[in-house]
Design an enzyme around this catalytic site. Structure first.
Site, PDB file in Angstrom:
ATOM      1  N   ALA A  11       0.822  -1.220   0.000  1.00  0.00           N
ATOM      2  CA  ALA A  11       0.000   0.000   0.000  1.00  0.00           C
ATOM      3  C   ALA A  11       0.853   1.267   0.000  1.00  0.00           C
ATOM      4  O   ALA A  11       0.330   2.376  -0.011  1.00  0.00           O
ATOM      5  CB  ALA A  11      -0.930  -0.004   1.220  1.00  0.00           C
ATOM      6  N   ARG A  13       3.919   3.959  -1.503  1.00  0.00           N
ATOM      7  CA  ARG A  13       4.072   4.628  -2.811  1.00  0.00           C
ATOM      8  C   ARG A  13       4.709   3.692  -3.839  1.00  0.00           C
ATOM      9  O   ARG A  13       4.192   3.509  -4.940  1.00  0.00           O
ATOM     10  CB  ARG A  13       4.920   5.905  -2.660  1.00  0.00           C
ATOM     11  N   GLU A  35       1.915  -5.841   4.263  1.00  0.00           N
ATOM     12  CA  GLU A  35       1.986  -4.498   4.846  1.00  0.00           C
ATOM     13  C   GLU A  35       2.422  -4.636   6.297  1.00  0.00           C
ATOM     14  O   GLU A  35       2.478  -5.738   6.843  1.00  0.00           O
ATOM     15  CB  GLU A  35       0.623  -3.796   4.763  1.00  0.00           C
ATOM     16  N   GLY A  99      15.003  -2.486  -2.334  1.00  0.00           N
ATOM     17  CA  GLY A  99      15.215  -1.082  -2.700  1.00  0.00           C
ATOM     18  C   GLY A  99      15.157  -0.121  -1.531  1.00  0.00           C
ATOM     19  O   GLY A  99      15.417   1.073  -1.704  1.00  0.00           O
ATOM     20  N   ASN A 125      18.925   2.704  -6.151  1.00  0.00           N
ATOM     21  CA  ASN A 125      18.128   3.330  -7.201  1.00  0.00           C
ATOM     22  C   ASN A 125      18.035   2.352  -8.369  1.00  0.00           C
ATOM     23  O   ASN A 125      19.063   1.903  -8.870  1.00  0.00           O
ATOM     24  CB  ASN A 125      18.797   4.637  -7.635  1.00  0.00           C
ATOM     25  N   HIS A 156      14.108  15.504  -2.841  1.00  0.00           N
ATOM     26  CA  HIS A 156      13.014  14.523  -2.833  1.00  0.00           C
ATOM     27  C   HIS A 156      11.761  15.145  -2.220  1.00  0.00           C
ATOM     28  O   HIS A 156      11.834  16.167  -1.536  1.00  0.00           O
ATOM     29  CB  HIS A 156      13.399  13.284  -2.018  1.00  0.00           C
ATOM     30  N   LYS A 160       9.886  11.899   2.437  1.00  0.00           N
ATOM     31  CA  LYS A 160      11.082  11.044   2.559  1.00  0.00           C
ATOM     32  C   LYS A 160      11.669  11.162   3.966  1.00  0.00           C
ATOM     33  O   LYS A 160      11.807  12.255   4.496  1.00  0.00           O
ATOM     34  CB  LYS A 160      12.117  11.436   1.500  1.00  0.00           C
TER      35      LYS A 160
HETATM   36  P1  NAD Z   1       6.148   4.503   1.675  1.00  0.00           P
HETATM   37  O1  NAD Z   1       6.198   4.961   3.098  1.00  0.00           O
HETATM   38  O2  NAD Z   1       5.137   5.114   0.766  1.00  0.00           O
HETATM   39  O3  NAD Z   1       5.931   2.909   1.626  1.00  0.00           O
HETATM   40  C1  NAD Z   1       6.515   2.001   2.514  1.00  0.00           C
HETATM   41  C2  NAD Z   1       5.446   0.984   2.894  1.00  0.00           C
HETATM   42  O4  NAD Z   1       6.045  -0.074   3.663  1.00  0.00           O
HETATM   43  C3  NAD Z   1       4.331   1.592   3.743  1.00  0.00           C
HETATM   44  O5  NAD Z   1       3.072   1.338   3.138  1.00  0.00           O
HETATM   45  C4  NAD Z   1       4.464   0.869   5.079  1.00  0.00           C
HETATM   46  O6  NAD Z   1       3.239   0.680   5.754  1.00  0.00           O
HETATM   47  C5  NAD Z   1       5.066  -0.452   4.615  1.00  0.00           C
HETATM   48  N1  NAD Z   1       5.639  -1.234   5.718  1.00  0.00           N
HETATM   49  C6  NAD Z   1       6.129  -0.798   6.913  1.00  0.00           C
HETATM   50  N2  NAD Z   1       6.497  -1.853   7.678  1.00  0.00           N
HETATM   51  C7  NAD Z   1       6.241  -2.966   6.948  1.00  0.00           C
HETATM   52  C8  NAD Z   1       6.394  -4.354   7.206  1.00  0.00           C
HETATM   53  N3  NAD Z   1       6.905  -4.818   8.368  1.00  0.00           N
HETATM   54  N4  NAD Z   1       6.030  -5.240   6.241  1.00  0.00           N
HETATM   55  C9  NAD Z   1       5.516  -4.799   5.060  1.00  0.00           C
HETATM   56  N5  NAD Z   1       5.327  -3.486   4.778  1.00  0.00           N
HETATM   57  C10 NAD Z   1       5.697  -2.576   5.704  1.00  0.00           C
HETATM   58  O7  NAD Z   1       7.630   4.715   1.099  1.00  0.00           O
HETATM   59  P2  NAD Z   1       8.139   4.682  -0.418  1.00  0.00           P
HETATM   60  O8  NAD Z   1       8.206   6.061  -0.963  1.00  0.00           O
HETATM   61  O9  NAD Z   1       7.363   3.639  -1.175  1.00  0.00           O
HETATM   62  O10 NAD Z   1       9.642   4.198  -0.205  1.00  0.00           O
HETATM   63  C11 NAD Z   1       9.932   3.008   0.490  1.00  0.00           C
HETATM   64  C12 NAD Z   1      11.444   2.819   0.539  1.00  0.00           C
HETATM   65  O11 NAD Z   1      11.959   2.624  -0.779  1.00  0.00           O
HETATM   66  C13 NAD Z   1      12.216   4.018   1.112  1.00  0.00           C
HETATM   67  O12 NAD Z   1      13.317   3.536   1.857  1.00  0.00           O
HETATM   68  C14 NAD Z   1      12.693   4.738  -0.137  1.00  0.00           C
HETATM   69  O13 NAD Z   1      13.841   5.516   0.077  1.00  0.00           O
HETATM   70  C15 NAD Z   1      12.995   3.572  -1.031  1.00  0.00           C
HETATM   71  N6  NAD Z   1      12.989   3.853  -2.468  1.00  0.00           N
HETATM   72  C16 NAD Z   1      13.968   3.255  -3.198  1.00  0.00           C
HETATM   73  C17 NAD Z   1      13.978   3.409  -4.561  1.00  0.00           C
HETATM   74  C18 NAD Z   1      15.019   2.659  -5.362  1.00  0.00           C
HETATM   75  O14 NAD Z   1      15.043   2.780  -6.603  1.00  0.00           O
HETATM   76  N7  NAD Z   1      15.866   1.857  -4.717  1.00  0.00           N
HETATM   77  C19 NAD Z   1      13.021   4.196  -5.196  1.00  0.00           C
HETATM   78  C20 NAD Z   1      12.023   4.805  -4.422  1.00  0.00           C
HETATM   79  C21 NAD Z   1      12.012   4.606  -3.044  1.00  0.00           C
END
Ligand code: NAD
Length: 267
Positions: A11, A13, A35, A99, A125, A156, A160
């Site tokens: 759920a 982003r 989740e 990621g 990334n 960002h 973040k």
């Molecule tokens: P976000 O907060 O929108 O989504 C993270 C989700 O993980 C949330 O819905 C949260 O409820 C869920 N979560 C928390 N604990 C959990 C658990 N124990 N089990 C399952 N789900 C759980 O954040 P986002 O913008 O989607 O980013 C998430 C991560 O990815 C961040 O660390 C961000 O920096 C990273 N990111 C990496 C890249 C890449 O290319 N490597 C790109 C974008 C974001």
């Protein structure tokens, strides 16, 4: 072969974007979704949560059942969850595409440990452009001597939680590697007040936060009289989701190991 995908943080982003990118494809399908225990999305259909048609996959909180329900976990969640998923992926022989950024040393070790028994693709990334940029930065840092100051600026969205971004740190690592120095001891992070002059050879970081910016990174090489800037701008998270999906589809049949996007992309 159809690769069965598990979307962690379905759920979130990135989780929603991954579901979005996976639907309608013949080479993969979403078979499990998870989740955190406090998420209001628990019990919802992963497709519905992502704003697409229902997939018949309910979002659950049982991490072990989630991992066992797929061939590859795509994990963009929080550091503690990613470390836990790494342990479970290794236990059940499931591939992990990780990621999440902002992991501490112990959590990174859990990922490296998992890679001894299963296939792990780890990237700060997943975009093609940033993975090309990593190589360009390494090349520029090797060509330009220490008279060229290196500064990395990232921006960002306002939600973040970690800074500097994992990508900014990866870019710093690429520059440090090329110069034969350790980023841990040469980085200057967060200048404020009477800082004194810039330390020779330092790699500086600055982080901006605001609005809905998906991710922008600039690596500056500044010398007396000239400046080189290498810039990447992400205008949609879809590029990260597509890269992560490509990584998941690349994992079947690979020997266990810790892989980077340059392996997936053949760079
Ligand atoms: P976000 O907060 O929108 O989504 C993270 C989700 O993980 C949330 O819905 C949260 O409820 C869920 N979560 C928390 N604990 C959990 C658990 N124990 N089990 C399952 N789900 C759980 O954040 P986002 O913008 O989607 O980013 C998430 C991560 O990815 C961040 O660390 C961000 O920096 C990273 N990111 C990496 C890249 C890449 O290319 N490597 C790109 C974008 C974001």
């Amino acid at each position: 072969m159809t690769v069965r995908l598990g979307i962690a943080g379905a759920a979130g982003r990135m989780g929603q974007m991954l579901v979005h990118e996976a639907v309608g494809r013949s080479d993969c399908r979403v078979t499990s979704a998870s989740e955190g225990p406090a998420s209001p999305a628990l019990g919802q259909d992963a497709g519905t949560a992502a704003g697409v048609a229902p997939l018949g996959v309910a979002i659950g909180a049982d991490a072990e059942a989630f991992v066992r329900g797929c061939d590859a976990v795509l994990d963009f969640t929080v550091p503690a969850a990613t470390a836990r998923h790494a342990v479970l992926a290794a236990r059940h022989g499931v591939a992990l595409v990780a990621g999440t950024t902002g992991l501490n040393a112990e959590q990174e070790r859990a990922i490296a440990e998992a890679a001894r028994t299963t296939v792990v693709v780890r990237a700060a990334n997943f975009s093609l452009g940033v993975n090309l940029l990593l190589g360009l930065v390494e090349r520029a840092a090797r060509s330009l001597d220490a008279a060229w100051d290196i500064e990395i600026v990232e921006m960002h969205h306002r939600h973040k939680v970690d800074a500097p971004s994992g990508t900014a740190l990866a870019l710093g690592q690429a520059a440090a590697r090329a110069r034969g120095i350790y980023l841990d001891v040469t980085s200057e992070r967060g200048r404020d007040g009477l800082t004194g002059a810039r330390k020779p050879g330092a790699i500086g970081f600055a982080s901006l936060r605001g609005g809905d910016v998906a991710g922008e990174h600039t690596v500056l090489f500044a010398a007396e009289g000239e400046r080189l800037e290498l810039i990447h701008k992400a205008t949609t998270r879809a590029i990260f989701a597509r890269g992560a999906l490509a990584a998941a589809l690349w994992t079947p049949g690979r020997p266990p190991g810790l892989y980077a996007m340059k392996d997936v992309l053949g760079l």
